[in-house]
Design a protein around this motif. Structure first.
Motif, PDB file in Angstrom:
ATOM      1  N   PHE A  18       0.554   9.400  -3.003  1.00  0.00           N
ATOM      2  CA  PHE A  18       1.167   9.996  -4.184  1.00  0.00           C
ATOM      3  C   PHE A  18       2.280   9.127  -4.783  1.00  0.00           C
ATOM      4  O   PHE A  18       2.967   9.557  -5.691  1.00  0.00           O
ATOM      5  CB  PHE A  18       1.733  11.381  -3.824  1.00  0.00           C
ATOM      6  N   LEU A  19       2.428   7.907  -4.254  1.00  0.00           N
ATOM      7  CA  LEU A  19       3.472   7.018  -4.748  1.00  0.00           C
ATOM      8  C   LEU A  19       2.928   6.076  -5.821  1.00  0.00           C
ATOM      9  O   LEU A  19       1.727   5.812  -5.877  1.00  0.00           O
ATOM     10  CB  LEU A  19       4.052   6.197  -3.591  1.00  0.00           C
ATOM     11  N   PRO A  20       3.798   5.511  -6.674  1.00  0.00           N
ATOM     12  CA  PRO A  20       3.357   4.534  -7.676  1.00  0.00           C
ATOM     13  C   PRO A  20       2.796   3.274  -7.017  1.00  0.00           C
ATOM     14  O   PRO A  20       3.179   2.921  -5.890  1.00  0.00           O
ATOM     15  CB  PRO A  20       4.647   4.218  -8.449  1.00  0.00           C
ATOM     16  N   LYS A  21       1.906   2.599  -7.724  1.00  0.00           N
ATOM     17  CA  LYS A  21       1.246   1.415  -7.180  1.00  0.00           C
ATOM     18  C   LYS A  21       2.241   0.334  -6.762  1.00  0.00           C
ATOM     19  O   LYS A  21       2.040  -0.356  -5.768  1.00  0.00           O
ATOM     20  CB  LYS A  21       0.272   0.843  -8.202  1.00  0.00           C
ATOM     21  N   ARG A  22       3.312   0.180  -7.514  1.00  0.00           N
ATOM     22  CA  ARG A  22       4.228  -0.935  -7.277  1.00  0.00           C
ATOM     23  C   ARG A  22       5.034  -0.792  -5.987  1.00  0.00           C
ATOM     24  O   ARG A  22       5.602  -1.778  -5.492  1.00  0.00           O
ATOM     25  CB  ARG A  22       5.179  -1.088  -8.472  1.00  0.00           C
ATOM     26  N   VAL A  23       5.122   0.415  -5.451  1.00  0.00           N
ATOM     27  CA  VAL A  23       5.941   0.614  -4.249  1.00  0.00           C
ATOM     28  C   VAL A  23       5.126   1.005  -3.023  1.00  0.00           C
ATOM     29  O   VAL A  23       5.666   1.002  -1.910  1.00  0.00           O
ATOM     30  CB  VAL A  23       7.023   1.687  -4.494  1.00  0.00           C
ATOM     31  N   VAL A  24       3.850   1.320  -3.192  1.00  0.00           N
ATOM     32  CA  VAL A  24       3.091   1.865  -2.067  1.00  0.00           C
ATOM     33  C   VAL A  24       2.919   0.848  -0.943  1.00  0.00           C
ATOM     34  O   VAL A  24       2.915   1.199   0.239  1.00  0.00           O
ATOM     35  CB  VAL A  24       1.716   2.403  -2.548  1.00  0.00           C
ATOM     36  N   GLY A  25       2.803  -0.448  -1.305  1.00  0.00           N
ATOM     37  CA  GLY A  25       2.673  -1.470  -0.275  1.00  0.00           C
ATOM     38  C   GLY A  25       3.897  -1.554   0.613  1.00  0.00           C
ATOM     39  O   GLY A  25       3.798  -1.683   1.845  1.00  0.00           O
ATOM     40  N   TRP A  26       5.072  -1.455   0.017  1.00  0.00           N
ATOM     41  CA  TRP A  26       6.309  -1.507   0.786  1.00  0.00           C
ATOM     42  C   TRP A  26       6.522  -0.223   1.572  1.00  0.00           C
ATOM     43  O   TRP A  26       7.097  -0.248   2.672  1.00  0.00           O
ATOM     44  CB  TRP A  26       7.482  -1.779  -0.162  1.00  0.00           C
ATOM     45  N   TRP A  27       6.077   0.889   1.041  1.00  0.00           N
ATOM     46  CA  TRP A  27       6.130   2.146   1.790  1.00  0.00           C
ATOM     47  C   TRP A  27       5.252   2.063   3.043  1.00  0.00           C
ATOM     48  O   TRP A  27       5.667   2.474   4.130  1.00  0.00           O
ATOM     49  CB  TRP A  27       5.696   3.298   0.895  1.00  0.00           C
ATOM     50  N   ALA A  28       4.047   1.517   2.886  1.00  0.00           N
ATOM     51  CA  ALA A  28       3.148   1.356   4.033  1.00  0.00           C
ATOM     52  C   ALA A  28       3.739   0.390   5.050  1.00  0.00           C
ATOM     53  O   ALA A  28       3.638   0.606   6.268  1.00  0.00           O
ATOM     54  CB  ALA A  28       1.785   0.862   3.556  1.00  0.00           C
ATOM     55  N   THR A  29       4.375  -0.678   4.568  1.00  0.00           N
ATOM     56  CA  THR A  29       5.029  -1.626   5.473  1.00  0.00           C
ATOM     57  C   THR A  29       6.145  -0.939   6.253  1.00  0.00           C
ATOM     58  O   THR A  29       6.315  -1.171   7.457  1.00  0.00           O
ATOM     59  CB  THR A  29       5.596  -2.815   4.677  1.00  0.00           C
ATOM     60  N   ALA A  30       6.898  -0.070   5.558  1.00  0.00           N
ATOM     61  CA  ALA A  30       7.955   0.685   6.239  1.00  0.00           C
ATOM     62  C   ALA A  30       7.374   1.594   7.309  1.00  0.00           C
ATOM     63  O   ALA A  30       7.948   1.746   8.399  1.00  0.00           O
ATOM     64  CB  ALA A  30       8.748   1.498   5.218  1.00  0.00           C
ATOM     65  N   GLY A  31       6.218   2.219   7.034  1.00  0.00           N
ATOM     66  CA  GLY A  31       5.570   3.071   8.028  1.00  0.00           C
ATOM     67  C   GLY A  31       5.128   2.289   9.253  1.00  0.00           C
ATOM     68  O   GLY A  31       5.311   2.741  10.399  1.00  0.00           O
ATOM     69  N   ALA A  32       4.548   1.095   9.021  1.00  0.00           N
ATOM     70  CA  ALA A  32       4.139   0.251  10.146  1.00  0.00           C
ATOM     71  C   ALA A  32       5.351  -0.235  10.927  1.00  0.00           C
ATOM     72  O   ALA A  32       5.314  -0.316  12.168  1.00  0.00           O
ATOM     73  CB  ALA A  32       3.319  -0.927   9.629  1.00  0.00           C
TER      74      ALA A  32
END
Length: 500
Positions: A18-32
């Motif tokens: 549900f996040l914008p495309k520009r931030v989802v990669g960094w959100w996933a990195t934070a989760g990992a």
């Protein structure tokens, strides 16, 4: 904390949808990254001298069938869990630095696959293990099929077709394992209380006749997943089609689930069958070593060089397990971690090389080291680890494995030693061919970027750290390894006593 370790990746992936495309990669990195931090905290609290399970969770799930939600850490899975978290962080971060179509779905699938893989390592219930073993493949089906490469112009398959081939192979093995798991629980119950607890089934025991056929049901699933010689047919097409960022985790971690399954399930639950079929598994492992090594130095596609080298290295790991000696299995666990770090780093390096040259063909590369001394140095460290240079952790792992094999089956040991020379050939061929051969026109030689260095350097540092202190793994794994191998040796001794 073990529940958080397992479910944090999936939770981050779901929110990322549900996040914008520009931030989802960094959100996933934070989760990992959060998953890795939890894993490291649990590793610091691990009791090094204990052979049993730690940080356990045990809850009745399907009580009528004896299925429990049971998780735990021990010496067998501790560093495989850390390897999973580390490589997933590297693979996701590498992808986050690059544009992706439908990034929300891509990173959700990556994080869901991490939860599935962690579940396979942490499960202490046989049916729960089978469930996670199957579920961890589902995200890769979509990742490879939707974001893969169409190879029809090169005479290869489309990404969906290559992925379907992989799923057919692995699902057949998984279905056999599911049948074997159900049969194991029913037969071990002896008409009493049904349970899928791995520990309880080991205590109850199975008749030798049942062990023989159930052994092969589990072995088929694990050998396909590695993959091993004769059941590796899905690997070439899948590796050529898959996105390189996903191969970092797929090749670095998922293959280890099969090897871990032998140590965690097959040896303790089917000890007499394991002893009886030891020679057959050693022959298959030798076939993997020789075939994988020969194919690795005859290929020109970078992906396939790495893929076939993995077949050979998994053969070494299988040999270590089926020496049925503690030193061989200790070496196998160390080598699982070593190989995961090395092959993960190699696929990141391959992705960088492909971006700069526009090709995956080794013959069209060269001269990459001219203006990239740091990149060349990082690649050289990974290469030296691949060929098990004395002083590397890979050397220690192979030494443990070969030491166990010499004491178990000396003829096989002499054959396995020849593969060490083969590994040196294909590893150096890959390095020299890309770094030091004459630079073709159109190939860019420049230093590794900061963003790629941030991803690659931690893996290389881990490779160096284990080279300096392999006891970090060996000391913590040995009590659990002794317990797993003892199940086979004690069974063999009791059979010998009965026969006498």
């Amino acid at each position: 904390m073990i529940n958080a370790l397992l479910w944090v990746p999936l939770a981050f992936g779901f929110v990322g949808l549900f996040l914008p495309k520009r931030v989802v990669g960094w959100w996933a990195t934070a989760g990992a990254a959060a998953t890795l931090v939890i894993g490291v905290i649990m590793a610091f609290g691990f009791d090094n001298g204990a052979a049993g399970l730690q940080d356990t969770v045990h809850t009745s799930w399907i009580s009528g069938l004896g299925v429990d939600y049971s998780l735990g850490l021990d010496g067998l899975n501790l560093f495989l869990v850390l390897l999973t978290a580390l490589l997933w962080l590297g693979g996701i971060a590498f992808a986050a630095f690059r544009e992706k179509e439908r990034p929300q779905l891509f990173f959700f699938l990556m994080l869901a696959a991490e939860t599935g893989t962690l579940g396979s390592f942490l499960s202490q219930d046989l049916l729960l293990f089978v469930l996670f073993f199957d579920l961890m493949l589902v995200p890769f089906y979509f990742l490879f099929g939707a974001w893969g490469i169409d190879r029809t112009a090169e005479g290869g398959p489309t990404a969906p077709r290559a992925t379907l081939k992989m799923m057919i192979y692995t699902l057949i093995g998984s279905l056999l394992m599911l049948v074997g798991a159900i049969a194991t629980a029913i037969i071990s119950a002896h008409g009493g209380h049904l349970t899928f607890s791995i520990e309880a089934i080991q205590q109850q025991g199975l008749p030798v006749g049942s062990q023989r056929w159930i052994f092969w049901f589990f072995a088929a699933a694990f050998l396909v997943k590695m993959p091993a010689f004769l059941v590796h047919g899905w690997m070439p097409d899948t590796y050529r089609a898959a996105p390189l960022s996903t191969l970092v985790v797929f090749s670095g971690v998922l293959a280890k689930v099969g090897a871990y399954g032998f140590l965690k399930i097959v040896l303790p639950l089917f000890p007499q069958a394991t002893s009886q079929f030891q020679t057959v598994l050693l022959l298959l492992a030798l076939g993997s070593i020789l075939y994988g090594s020969v194919m690795a130095f005859t290929q020109t596609n970078l992906r396939l060089i790495a893929g076939y080298s993995s077949v050979a290295q998994l053969g070494f790991i299988t040999i270590g397990i089926f020496t049925l000696r503690a030193d061989g299995s200790d070496g196998a666990i160390l080598q699982m971690v070593n190989h995961g770090l090395v092959v993960g780093a190699i696929f990141i390096i391959i992705a960088i090389l492909v971006e700069r040259s526009g090709t995956e063909d080794l013959r069209a590369m060269g001269g990459m080291a001219m203006r990239a001394p740091v990149f060349a140095a990082l690649f050289l460290i990974v290469t030296m680890a691949t060929l098990a240079m004395p002083g590397s952790a890979n050397f220690i792992g192979e030494f443990y494995i070969l030491n166990g094999l010499f004491q178990a089956k000396i003829v096989f040991a002499f054959i396995a030693i020849s593969a060490v020379a083969l590994a040196a050939y294909y590893a150096l061929r890959l390095y020299i061919g890309t770094m030091h051969n004459r630079k073709p026109d159109g190939v860019l030689s420049r230093e590794i970027s900061l963003r790629d260095g941030i991803v690659l350097a931690p893996l290389v540092l881990c490779i160096l750290a284990l080279a300096l202190y392999p006891q970090l793994i060996l000391h913590r794994a040995d009590p659990s390894v002794q317990q797993s191998v003892a199940a086979v040796t004690e069974s063999s001794e009791s059979n010998l006593a009965v026969n006498e």
